[in-house]
Design a protein around this motif. Structure first.
Motif, PDB file in Angstrom:
ATOM      1  N   THR A 415       0.846  -1.193   0.000  1.00  0.00           N
ATOM      2  CA  THR A 415       0.000   0.000   0.000  1.00  0.00           C
ATOM      3  C   THR A 415       0.881   1.243   0.000  1.00  0.00           C
ATOM      4  O   THR A 415       2.084   1.159   0.260  1.00  0.00           O
ATOM      5  N   ASN A 416       0.265   2.376  -0.266  1.00  0.00           N
ATOM      6  CA  ASN A 416       0.996   3.615  -0.525  1.00  0.00           C
ATOM      7  C   ASN A 416       0.390   4.748   0.303  1.00  0.00           C
ATOM      8  O   ASN A 416      -0.295   5.619  -0.239  1.00  0.00           O
ATOM      9  N   PRO A 417       0.585   4.737   1.629  1.00  0.00           N
ATOM     10  CA  PRO A 417      -0.095   5.714   2.491  1.00  0.00           C
ATOM     11  C   PRO A 417       0.245   7.165   2.194  1.00  0.00           C
ATOM     12  O   PRO A 417      -0.542   8.054   2.515  1.00  0.00           O
ATOM     13  N   MET A 418       1.386   7.427   1.572  1.00  0.00           N
ATOM     14  CA  MET A 418       1.718   8.803   1.213  1.00  0.00           C
ATOM     15  C   MET A 418       0.704   9.383   0.226  1.00  0.00           C
ATOM     16  O   MET A 418       0.536  10.602   0.140  1.00  0.00           O
ATOM     17  N   VAL A 419       0.012   8.524  -0.503  1.00  0.00           N
ATOM     18  CA  VAL A 419      -0.978   8.980  -1.473  1.00  0.00           C
ATOM     19  C   VAL A 419      -2.396   8.746  -0.981  1.00  0.00           C
ATOM     20  O   VAL A 419      -3.289   9.539  -1.248  1.00  0.00           O
ATOM     21  N   SER A 420      -2.620   7.680  -0.236  1.00  0.00           N
ATOM     22  CA  SER A 420      -3.992   7.313   0.129  1.00  0.00           C
ATOM     23  C   SER A 420      -4.442   7.851   1.483  1.00  0.00           C
ATOM     24  O   SER A 420      -5.641   8.085   1.688  1.00  0.00           O
ATOM     25  N   MET A 421      -3.536   8.073   2.405  1.00  0.00           N
ATOM     26  CA  MET A 421      -3.911   8.580   3.725  1.00  0.00           C
ATOM     27  C   MET A 421      -4.197  10.082   3.667  1.00  0.00           C
ATOM     28  O   MET A 421      -3.614  10.802   2.866  1.00  0.00           O
ATOM     29  N   PRO A 422      -5.082  10.571   4.540  1.00  0.00           N
ATOM     30  CA  PRO A 422      -5.277  12.024   4.618  1.00  0.00           C
ATOM     31  C   PRO A 422      -4.071  12.700   5.241  1.00  0.00           C
ATOM     32  O   PRO A 422      -3.235  12.040   5.865  1.00  0.00           O
ATOM     33  N   ASN A 423      -3.992  14.010   5.076  1.00  0.00           N
ATOM     34  CA  ASN A 423      -2.955  14.820   5.720  1.00  0.00           C
ATOM     35  C   ASN A 423      -1.560  14.344   5.325  1.00  0.00           C
ATOM     36  O   ASN A 423      -0.740  13.970   6.161  1.00  0.00           O
ATOM     37  N   ARG A 424      -1.294  14.382   4.033  1.00  0.00           N
ATOM     38  CA  ARG A 424      -0.034  13.891   3.475  1.00  0.00           C
ATOM     39  C   ARG A 424       1.182  14.508   4.162  1.00  0.00           C
ATOM     40  O   ARG A 424       2.188  13.834   4.395  1.00  0.00           O
ATOM     41  N   GLU A 425       1.101  15.775   4.490  1.00  0.00           N
ATOM     42  CA  GLU A 425       2.235  16.462   5.112  1.00  0.00           C
ATOM     43  C   GLU A 425       2.652  15.770   6.403  1.00  0.00           C
ATOM     44  O   GLU A 425       3.830  15.574   6.673  1.00  0.00           O
ATOM     45  N   LYS A 426       1.651  15.354   7.202  1.00  0.00           N
ATOM     46  CA  LYS A 426       1.964  14.676   8.454  1.00  0.00           C
ATOM     47  C   LYS A 426       2.524  13.275   8.207  1.00  0.00           C
ATOM     48  O   LYS A 426       3.453  12.836   8.898  1.00  0.00           O
ATOM     49  N   ILE A 427       2.000  12.570   7.208  1.00  0.00           N
ATOM     50  CA  ILE A 427       2.502  11.228   6.899  1.00  0.00           C
ATOM     51  C   ILE A 427       3.979  11.317   6.506  1.00  0.00           C
ATOM     52  O   ILE A 427       4.805  10.505   6.931  1.00  0.00           O
ATOM     53  N   ALA A 428       4.321  12.316   5.712  1.00  0.00           N
ATOM     54  CA  ALA A 428       5.721  12.494   5.298  1.00  0.00           C
ATOM     55  C   ALA A 428       6.617  12.774   6.497  1.00  0.00           C
ATOM     56  O   ALA A 428       7.716  12.207   6.626  1.00  0.00           O
ATOM     57  N   LYS A 429       6.170  13.652   7.394  1.00  0.00           N
ATOM     58  CA  LYS A 429       6.964  13.944   8.591  1.00  0.00           C
ATOM     59  C   LYS A 429       7.155  12.696   9.438  1.00  0.00           C
ATOM     60  O   LYS A 429       8.240  12.436   9.976  1.00  0.00           O
ATOM     61  N   ALA A 430       6.098  11.889   9.555  1.00  0.00           N
ATOM     62  CA  ALA A 430       6.166  10.684  10.371  1.00  0.00           C
ATOM     63  C   ALA A 430       7.174   9.697   9.797  1.00  0.00           C
ATOM     64  O   ALA A 430       8.037   9.176  10.514  1.00  0.00           O
ATOM     65  N   LEU A 431       7.084   9.431   8.505  1.00  0.00           N
ATOM     66  CA  LEU A 431       7.983   8.452   7.905  1.00  0.00           C
ATOM     67  C   LEU A 431       9.425   8.941   7.902  1.00  0.00           C
ATOM     68  O   LEU A 431      10.370   8.153   8.026  1.00  0.00           O
ATOM     69  N   LYS A 432       9.606  10.248   7.780  1.00  0.00           N
ATOM     70  CA  LYS A 432      10.960  10.801   7.802  1.00  0.00           C
ATOM     71  C   LYS A 432      11.597  10.625   9.178  1.00  0.00           C
ATOM     72  O   LYS A 432      12.795  10.377   9.308  1.00  0.00           O
ATOM     73  N   LYS A 433      10.774  10.731  10.235  1.00  0.00           N
ATOM     74  CA  LYS A 433      11.283  10.610  11.605  1.00  0.00           C
ATOM     75  C   LYS A 433      11.504   9.162  12.044  1.00  0.00           C
ATOM     76  O   LYS A 433      12.299   8.899  12.936  1.00  0.00           O
TER      77      LYS A 433
END
Length: 928
Positions: A415-433
């Motif tokens: 799956t591709n949560p960076m595209v399918s999950m809401p609030n992409r900005e937060k998903i990116a910050k989470a995965l980066k951390k």
């Protein structure tokens, strides 16, 4: 004895060394679960694909996505070897890296510090071992799935009402019902084969009535006798009003209510306020529409209410679904032929995942984490060292805890949560951390893989081997036809390898998916004795041959129902402690993301007819990108007029929660009077792998249903502004250009495959000369360049060794250039004088002046269809006879119907049909 399908038995007895063979499998797209027959030629390559005539889900039908599966099955774009920290690796190193990190994090921070985020694209066997590892061996319930984004509200509603995640209906009910209500479902595009069954049923039974309830008038509404364009989020008000109407108009089945349900008085008391006037006012629709709907529901014996994402993806999604179920319980329309509340599943195996505990708030086999007896049953059966004792992190909460550092290692599968999950900005910050991000996938590039510390190559459709369960509880085999590509492994193998590397040898020593399926079947019957709905005891102990040839079958499958079960609750017995169905009090609450003066528009989202999720498969096929070749924003013409906007204008969208860096979501405008005023629609499929700024899920906040955890992906508050790029254009190019290169040059771009290369839409601040120079630098092997300037369009063409290889068109506004025409020229290579003259003047041959493509199967455009309508083809059937459109997969029939309705009036005004229409007719035998 378990029966084996005829085509599967043929495949089982066909030698693998010579001669063509036929294998039956299952389509990997939506929850309809269509059977597919694939022929392997003498060289063991997939050569022919068609629908399985004996599969009960589709009876030979396939939609355009399913029919083009072979065109998307290439090795191009596949992840073929493990990657560790961006470098190619081997399986032993990659597996040990994942196992060691998970063991270290658990040892230092406990089992709640790790999480799995899995997918409805997994097979049931994959799902089962992932759930077993997390809940029974790691000891946490932090495993959730992208099914949380599509089906969790429906699940929660069924469990609250019936005591189990038990879909009561079957597809046959959609065909034998007398009143079909489609709520928040554009089935014509999202479940096309199922929609074709609905169309056929209505054609065979003209007395059948269809009502669609949706803020947008979609392609599905073409089938409807009545369409209710309700204000987004007001479903509970509408169905609570129906309860009140039933109580006032002798529509209640009081005997049924008294004998097999409980809690009705509380519901009725809540619903008494919902008069026709209040419902019409709240839902912002005409009172007569409401009253007609209520009257039909009240007076019709057989009623099916089918619902999908428009109901589920809401902060009140569970209450919406329960308000629908309440109406069926109140009128006794449950557990009967042609009646019931029917949730249409979004993904191919969302239900299979629910069966084996793929959601964070459940155990395997429809058992509950908060039930000590269920925990004991599962742990004893698994003989596992532990068992999760509390509900784990649902999707939104999971990424919150990754972002705050509570979860330090996450494994994302298919799956591709960076595209399918809401609030992409937060998903990116989470995965980066996150300390460790592991991604298992079959593709080598998507928005989520860019964050992976370890990327693990998984098998894809035609390689995967196991089972899936569709919307009507039907288990089907998805068979492994081809060997794994490169070093790819099945997801269950990857999970088992990591589990064993973590020291869990005992529970994961599987050698074949049949062994996993058999263990799963055994757990469905453990301590069951009829207490749980999910019972597969009739499939216990399947031999390898019986598993390979398993015929599609609906659960429960047991001693009482050895051939499966069409409908549930026919005996009026439910899975609640009392055995009675529960009414649930549902209170209307508006969406959480409300509009303001600064963000005045409501943004709705959804799927397109020919695309699937984030396009990693469907985006490969030019046939599937020709219907809509780029993302768009649909807007009511009156809203556009008020903002001085016109068709094709580029607009930026933003929402209040976004930072400045994330606010540039840019889409071209499409005017659509089927939209409600003040509301917008955009498709979900595009991402940064194929565009600069088209992923819309970032516009949605984390707002979610407090019961189900399902995000509100149908209602964002947004603002938009026009973007004026000095230069817009299209590049048709045989040689691909890296997305990274495009991003450097173009503020706006979208790439899409065409038959002979790639089409790139762009908008830029750069000049014509700068764009041409950039192309010449990045395409150095193109040895001859011809440019034409003057007028509204500047054109550049490039040759390579005398063959046409690039066409560039630029101007100040959107340019209409026929894609089929350019593709044909690129395919031919050599361009004669007449063709070059056409290129220089942007004048395609007559055959390419078809307009927007409507029928993807036979490449029939809008202008051709309109011309045929005006010459006498005043029905979808006549268009099919004349042009073949709609005669293959049938996905375009709703749009054909729309065009007929729009343009047949011109025919009526001129009854002298052009005799040339007779020349257009193609004999039906030739089409078949």
């Amino acid at each position: 004895m378990v029966s084996i399908s005829k085509s599967a038995e043929t495949a089982l007895h066909t030698p693998n060394t010579s001669g063509p063979s036929l294998v039956t499998t299952t389509c990997p797209y939506c929850g309809v679960g269509c059977g597919v027959e694939v022929t392997l030629d003498e060289s063991r390559q997939l050569s022919v694909l068609q629908g399985s005539s004996d599969h009960p889900a589709n009876f030979g039908r396939l939609c355009v996505k399913g029919s083009k599966l072979l065109e998307t099955n290439s090795i191009n774009g596949r992840l073929l070897s493990p990657m560790v920290h961006g470098e190619p690796s081997d399986w032993q190193t990659a597996t040990q890296t994942v196992a060691d990190k998970f063991k270290q994090v658990i040892a230092e921070h406990g089992p709640e510090s790790v999480a799995f985020y899995v997918s409805g694209q997994l097979l049931t066997e994959d799902y089962y071992v992932a759930n077993k590892l997390m809940k029974g061996y790691i000891g946490s319930a932090n495993i959730d799935t992208n099914s949380r984004l599509c089906m969790s509200s429906a699940v929660a509603a069924y469990k609250r009402a019936f005591g189990a995640d038990a879909v009561p209906c079957c597809y046959e009910d959609l065909e034998v019902t007398e009143l079909l209500i489609l709520v928040g479902s554009n089935a014509a595009w999202t479940h096309p084969v199922l929609f074709q069954r609905m169309e056929r049923a209505k054609k065979l039974n003209p007395d059948m009535r269809v009502i669609t309830i949706d803020p947008r008038k979609t392609a599905t509404s073409e089938l409807a006798d009545s369409h209710l364009p309700i204000k987004p989020g007001t479903d509970v008000a509408l169905f609570n009003g129906l309860i009140q109407y039933l109580s006032q108009n002798s529509g209640l089945d009081q005997k049924y209510i008294d004998s097999v349900t409980q809690g009705f008085d509380v519901v009725l008391d809540e619903c008494k306020q919902w008069t026709l006037d209040l419902v019409a006012q709240t839902c912002d629709i005409d009172k007569a529409l409401v009253e007609n709907f209520y009257h039909l529901f009240c007076e019709t014996e057989k009623v099916v209410t089918a619902y999908c994402m428009g109901v589920n993806q809401s902060t009140s999604g569970t209450d919406k679904a329960n308000s629908i179920i309440n109406c069926h319980l109140a009128s006794g329309k449950v557990g009967k032929v042609g009646s019931g509340p029917f949730s249409l599943t979004g993904q191919p195996n969302a239900m299979g995942g629910r069966e084996v505990g793929g959601l964070a708030n459940m155990l395997a086999c429809h058992m509950d984490i908060d039930n000590p007896e269920h925990r004991q049953t599962v742990q004893t059966y698994w003989q596992s060292p532990t068992i999760a004792s509390k509900v784990g992190l649902k999707a939104v909460d999971m990424f919150d805890d990754i972002e705050t550092g509570k979860v330090k290692a996450v494994w994302i599968m298919a799956t591709n949560p960076m595209v399918s999950m809401p609030n992409r900005e937060k998903i990116a910050k989470a995965l980066k951390k996150c300390e460790m991000v592991v991604v298992s996938d079959c593709v080598d590039k998507n928005d989520t893989l860019s964050f992976a510390d370890v990327a693990l190559p998984a098998t894809g459709w035609s390689e995967k081997d196991g089972t899936v369960t569709n919307s009507e509880r039907r288990i089907s085999r998805q068979r492994g036809i081809m060997p794994a590509s490169g070093q790819a492994k099945h997801d269950w193998q990857i999970i088992c390898d990591v589990a064993k590397a973590m020291g869990f040898e005992q529970g994961f020593d599987f050698n074949h998916p049949r062994e996993i399926f058999d263990e799963y079947v055994g757990l469905t019957q453990a301590d069951n004795n009829g207490k749980r709905d999910l019972d597969l005891s009739g499939l216990a102990g399947l031999s390898a041959r019986a598993y390979d040839g398993l015929k599609p079958i609906q659960w429960p499958v047991n001693q009482s129902a050895p051939e499966g079960t069409k409908r549930l609750f026919t005996n009026d017995k439910f899975y609640t402690p009392s055995g009675k169905a529960n009414f649930l009090k549902t209170v209307f609450t508006p969406p959480e993301q409300v509009t303001t003066n600064d963000y005045p528009f409501v943004l709705n989202s959804g799927r397109l007819r020919d695309q699937w999720h984030t396009m990693t498969r469907t985006g490969k096929a030019s046939a599937l990108t020709s219907h809509f070749s780029r993302p768009f924003l649909a807007m009511h013409p009156k809203d556009a007029d008020a903002m001085a906007l016109k068709e094709h204008d580029l607009v930026n969208l933003t929402a209040g929660h976004l930072s400045h860096e994330q606010s540039d979501i840019c889409l071209p405008l499409v005017l659509d009077d089927k939209q409600r005023k003040g509301e917008l629609f955009a498709p979900i499929h595009w991402s940064t792998t194929n565009s600069a700024s088209s992923n819309i899920t970032g516009l949605y906040t984390d707002a979610n249903d407090k019961i189900s955890g399902q995000p509100e992906l149908k209602h964002a508050a947004v603002a938009l502004t026009k973007v004026d790029y000095p230069l817009q254009g299209k590049i048709f190019v045989k040689q691909s250009l890296a997305v990274e290169l495009l991003r450097e040059k173009f503020a706006y771009f979208v790439t899409t495959p065409v038959e002979q290369g790639t089409l790139i839409y762009f908008g830029t601040e750069h000049s014509e000369a700068e764009v041409k120079l950039w192309l010449q630098i990045n395409l150095p092997l193109y040895d001859e360049w011809v440019s034409v300037t003057g007028g509204d369009v500047a054109s550049t063409f490039a040759m390579r060794e005398g063959l046409l290889s690039l066409c560039l068109f630029m101007g100040k506004e959107h340019l209409d250039v026929d894609t089929g025409w350019i593709s044909s020229l690129l395919a031919g290579g050599l361009v004669d004088g007449e063709q070059m003259h056409g290129l220089l003047n942007n004048q395609p041959d007559e055959q390419f002046k078809q307009g927007k493509l409507i029928c993807s199967c036979f490449k029939v455009g809008e202008n051709t269809i309109i011309d045929a309508i005006q010459k006498g083809c005043d029905s979808v059937d006549k268009l099919g006879n004349a042009l073949k459109c709609g005669t293959n997969c049938g996905s375009c029939k709703s749009e054909l119907s729309q065009l007929v309705n729009q343009h047949k009036g011109l025919l009526a005004a001129n009854p002298n049909t052009d005799p040339a229409i007779e020349d257009m007719i193609i004999p039906v035998e030739e089409i078949i």
